[in-house]
Scaffold this motif. Structure first.
Motif, PDB file in Angstrom:
ATOM      1  N   ASP A 176       0.833  -1.210   0.000  1.00  0.00           N
ATOM      2  CA  ASP A 176       0.000   0.000   0.000  1.00  0.00           C
ATOM      3  C   ASP A 176       0.868   1.260   0.000  1.00  0.00           C
ATOM      4  O   ASP A 176       0.538   2.259  -0.664  1.00  0.00           O
ATOM      5  CB  ASP A 176      -0.919   0.011   1.216  1.00  0.00           C
ATOM      6  N   GLU A 227       1.102   5.167  -7.791  1.00  0.00           N
ATOM      7  CA  GLU A 227      -0.042   5.996  -8.203  1.00  0.00           C
ATOM      8  C   GLU A 227       0.377   7.402  -8.644  1.00  0.00           C
ATOM      9  O   GLU A 227      -0.057   7.856  -9.711  1.00  0.00           O
ATOM     10  CB  GLU A 227      -1.061   6.068  -7.072  1.00  0.00           C
ATOM     11  N   SER A 279       0.742   4.155  -2.811  1.00  0.00           N
ATOM     12  CA  SER A 279       0.326   5.524  -2.481  1.00  0.00           C
ATOM     13  C   SER A 279       1.414   6.552  -2.765  1.00  0.00           C
ATOM     14  O   SER A 279       1.123   7.645  -3.262  1.00  0.00           O
ATOM     15  CB  SER A 279      -0.080   5.599  -1.007  1.00  0.00           C
TER      16      SER A 279
END
Length: 559
Positions: A197, A205, A201
């Protein structure tokens, strides 16, 4: 440090994109011949200059049986190229104030300790990321045949705590995947989030890396298959690398990505590096600060020299945080597979001296390489989908780099590939010959074979070796797995040998990089004369102190 931004002079300053592109297009035949020499089924190459893609080429097949070629969106495991992502992530999170790169391990993991209880208070995040912790690196314990993972994440953490220093802190370079695993754990602890994650993040992304992650998608139909290459260059398909989301070695080598997505990361990173070194150091003078937004932080710290890669050389061979550094002319690929086979040649002989940042990556069924040339504002990316006798991606990356540098004494990379392949294929045979030469003849086991049968465990009970008696032979199973079964032949006294020829190792999707001691399993007796322990030198840094596995009380029945 800042000198690498200067531009080369003379005839080398006149290289245009058109000149370089013409050379790269002519290199297709050379690269195809290198693939035919090493047996690699495919390779993808991209060159980016000035932030724009200059050249992309895909050779061979990502799926040999279906004859499917790789393309810009084909997923590969990028292996140890993942380390630059983890180092960049650590610097980004440090910028939020959650940690400092100079923090000791104990600051964020107060309940974790090594055998040396004070070591967690001494080793810093920076020490771990620059491979200067001095810790041993027993990769044989977690990586099994055909990319199987032999340790759960929980057991890997227990094993991590047993690592020992084989060199003083900050005294030497010892490449260490376990150190990056530890950093991944620290990042998860300080943020309360999973590593996958965090990468998504903070990096994937924002950069638009839509096909990048740390887990395979079984439904994805554009993934490179993985292969082992036998000595006759025939291929054996093996499962792809399994390290990734939720596994122990996600941080050091678990990222899966594509040529297109990786182009976004490395172009943005090199731009951030260039911007960092263009900033004026004081209140006046120098070039004006640039204002391009960047997700990256502390780029100077990431690429600066923190440890020296042996052996000693005239020009720099160093390691930053997730990046190796080489001052050319000089050898490259020192953290790859090829230097263990033969001495690497000097890249760029006769071209102006320049600094390159690079990293190799390797897992069974996959080798990768990236090279940044700041003085030329160039990124070179190479991805390929096999474990051959040699590191094909490293050879191709250096070939492309020399086409860019235009040295007066270029390397004959076809001859190099041929010589390295011949040497690598012969290496396992020489290990077998050395074992035979060392063997004391005329000895026999001190006990009947069934007396050796049983389950043996290391002292933290994270790893077991199961010994079975089958007729007049023994076999062993690592972690009790049928897929990790190996025959044991009597070697001398109470020592047995599990050496295999080159092609058998390749069929199993294993590395052929180990010496004779790796293939010897010795048994010791208790004071009462019973077989009580097994000894295996699984760690090349501790050949004089093999790991001890104690026998459990029950015995497996003879089969």
């Amino acid at each position: 440090m800042g000198s690498f931004l200067s531009q080369p002079s003379g005839r080398h300053a006149q290289k245009t994109d058109r000149d370089i592109l013409a050379k790269l297009r002519r290199s297709r035949r050379v690269i195809d011949r290198i693939l035919s020499i090493t047996g690699a089924p495919s390779v993808s190459v991209r060159v980016i200059r000035g932030g724009k893609t200059l050249y992309t080429a895909h050779h061979g097949f990502r799926d040999v049986e279906r004859r499917l070629a790789p393309d810009n969106d084909t997923l590969h495991n990028i292996n140890s190229m993942s380390k630059a992502f983890i180092s960049a992530l650590a610097a980004i999170i440090a910028d939020t104030g959650a940690l400092n790169l100079t923090d000791p391990v104990a600051t964020h993991l107060p309940d974790f300790s090594f055998k040396d209880k004070g070591l967690a208070h001494q080793l810093t995040i920076l020490d771990l990321l620059s491979h200067r912790s001095g810790l041993n690196n027993p990769d044989a314990i977690w990586l099994g045949s055909r990319n199987s993972l032999l340790l759960t994440k929980e057991d890997a953490w227990r094993m991590l705590a047993t690592l020992e220093q084989v060199a003083p802190t900050r005294s030497s370079f010892i490449y260490n995947n376990w150190a990056y695993m530890l950093v991944g754990g620290i990042l998860e602890e300080v943020t309360g989030r999973r590593l996958a994650d965090l990468l998504h993040s903070y990096i994937f992304e924002p950069l638009g890396m839509t096909r990048t992650g740390t887990a395979w998608d079984p439904a994805d139909c554009n993934t490179a298959k993985s292969y082992s290459v036998l000595s006759n260059l025939s291929l054996v398909e093996i499962p792809p690398p399994q390290l990734g989301a939720g596994t122990a070695m996600e941080a050091p080598g678990g990222i899966k990505s594509t040529i297109s997505d990786l182009s976004r990361f490395y172009t943005a990173f090199l731009s951030a590096v260039m911007d960092d070194f263009r900033q004026p150091t004081g209140g006046g003078g120098g070039e004006p600060p640039l204002t391009r937004p960047s997700i990256f932080r502390s780029c100077g710290e990431l690429i600066t020299h923190h440890s020296t890669i042996p052996p000693a050389s005239l020009r720099e061979q160093g390691y930053g945080l997730g990046w190796a550094r080489a001052q050319l002319p000089g050898p490259m690929g020192r953290i790859g597979l090829n230097p263990a086979i033969g001495d690497p040649p000097d890249v760029g002989k006769g071209a102006p001296s320049t600094l390159v940042l690079y990293h190799n990556g390797s897992m069974p069924g996959s080798t990768t390489c990236v090279c940044l040339v700041p003085s030329e504002d160039v990124v070179i990316l190479v991805l390929q989908n096999s474990i051959t006798a040699v590191d094909t991606a490293d050879i191709v990356c250096q070939l492309v780099l020399e086409l860019l540098l235009n040295p007066t004494q270029p390397i004959d990379f076809e001859s190099q590939a041929r010589a390295l392949t011949r040497e690598a294929v012969a290496r396992q045979g020489r290990v077998g010959a050395e074992l035979l030469a060392r063997r004391e003849l005329g000895t026999t086991p001190s006990k009947p074979l069934r007396a050796y049968a049983g389950v043996y465990r290391n002292y933290v009970h994270t790893f077991s070796i199961e010994i079975r008696a089958r007729g007049d032979r023994l076999c062993m199973r690592l972690q009790g797995l049928a897929s990790e079964e190996f025959w044991l032949s009597h070697y001398e006294h109470d020592t047995f040998c599990w050496w295999m020829p080159h092609d058998e190792i390749m069929r199993r999707g294993r590395y052929t990089e180990y010496g004779p001691e790796h293939y010897l399993i010795s048994f010791s007796l208790t004071a009462g004369g019973k077989v009580g322990a097994l000894h295996w030198a699984w760690d090349p840094a501790r050949l004089d102190r093999p790991e001890v596995f104690t026998k459990e009380t029950f015995v497996l029945q003879k089969e």
